[in-house]
Motif scaffolding. Structure first.
Motif, PDB file in Angstrom:
ATOM      1  N   CYS A  92       0.468  -1.861   0.839  1.00 44.09           N
ATOM      2  CA  CYS A  92       0.287  -2.378   2.264  1.00 44.09           C
ATOM      3  C   CYS A  92      -1.210  -3.025   2.222  1.00 44.09           C
ATOM      4  O   CYS A  92      -1.910  -2.466   1.648  1.00 44.09           O
ATOM      5  N   ASN A  94      -3.076  -3.663   4.389  1.00 46.10           N
ATOM      6  CA  ASN A  94      -3.852  -3.270   5.463  1.00 46.10           C
ATOM      7  C   ASN A  94      -4.223  -1.817   5.175  1.00 46.10           C
ATOM      8  O   ASN A  94      -5.457  -1.486   5.234  1.00 46.10           O
ATOM      9  N   CYS A  95      -3.212  -0.840   4.941  1.00 41.47           N
ATOM     10  CA  CYS A  95      -3.533   0.490   4.736  1.00 41.47           C
ATOM     11  C   CYS A  95      -3.697   1.136   3.297  1.00 41.47           C
ATOM     12  O   CYS A  95      -4.069   2.021   2.869  1.00 41.47           O
ATOM     13  N   CYS A 120       2.933  -2.635   4.959  1.00 39.33           N
ATOM     14  CA  CYS A 120       4.148  -1.639   5.405  1.00 39.33           C
ATOM     15  C   CYS A 120       4.535  -1.922   6.747  1.00 39.33           C
ATOM     16  O   CYS A 120       4.364  -2.635   7.548  1.00 39.33           O
ATOM     17  N   HIS A 123       2.537  -1.926   9.800  1.00 42.27           N
ATOM     18  CA  HIS A 123       1.383  -3.097   9.975  1.00 42.27           C
ATOM     19  C   HIS A 123       2.262  -4.591   9.802  1.00 42.27           C
ATOM     20  O   HIS A 123       1.577  -5.425  10.073  1.00 42.27           O
TER      21      HIS A 123
END
Ligand SMILES: [Zn+2]
Length: 124
Positions: A92, A94-95, A120, A123
């Motif tokens: 992901c 983002n994370c 993911c 997000h």
């Protein structure tokens, strides 16, 4: 090391062939200029033929091996690219959480929505 031994085999074959040819030329000069009779040295002709055959075999062997090595290198490079590509796009953006192949292709098929990044479920 391996390459050096390879070269020495080729060098040996070339020098052996050169020696045989020199011997042949020497015998030929002896025949035509000095003795005016033909000298039959069968092992000399056989030696030259065997030397040429060995040299051709050696050259083709080296060529085939080089070609195989080249195609192996190309394959390795391709594998490297796909592996690094997989690692960066199976997470992901983002994370950093790992995502499945399905999620990844879902995101990559919608570049307008996800800007060519993978997210993911949380997000997306
Ligand atoms: Zn995420």
């Amino acid at each position: 090391m391996a390459r050096r031994s390879k070269q020495s085999i080729s060098t040996f074959l070339v020098s052996a062939l050169g020696m045989l040819c020199t011997l042949k030329a020497f015998v030929w000069v002896l025949e035509t200029k000095v003795l005016n009779t033909s000298i039959e040295i069968p092992f000399l002709n056989y030696g030259i033929i065997i030397g040429i055959v060995l040299l051709i075999l050696r050259i083709s062997f080296v060529l085939i091996k080089n070609r195989a090595r080249k195609s192996n290198n190309v394959q390795e490079v391709v594998n490297d690219v796909t592996v690094s590509n997989d690692i960066s796009t199976f997470q992901c953006a983002n994370c950093g959480k790992k995502v499945s192949e399905k999620v990844r292709s879902y995101c990559l098929e919608r570049p307008n929505k996800f800007n060519n990044q993978v997210f993911c479920y949380d997000h997306q």
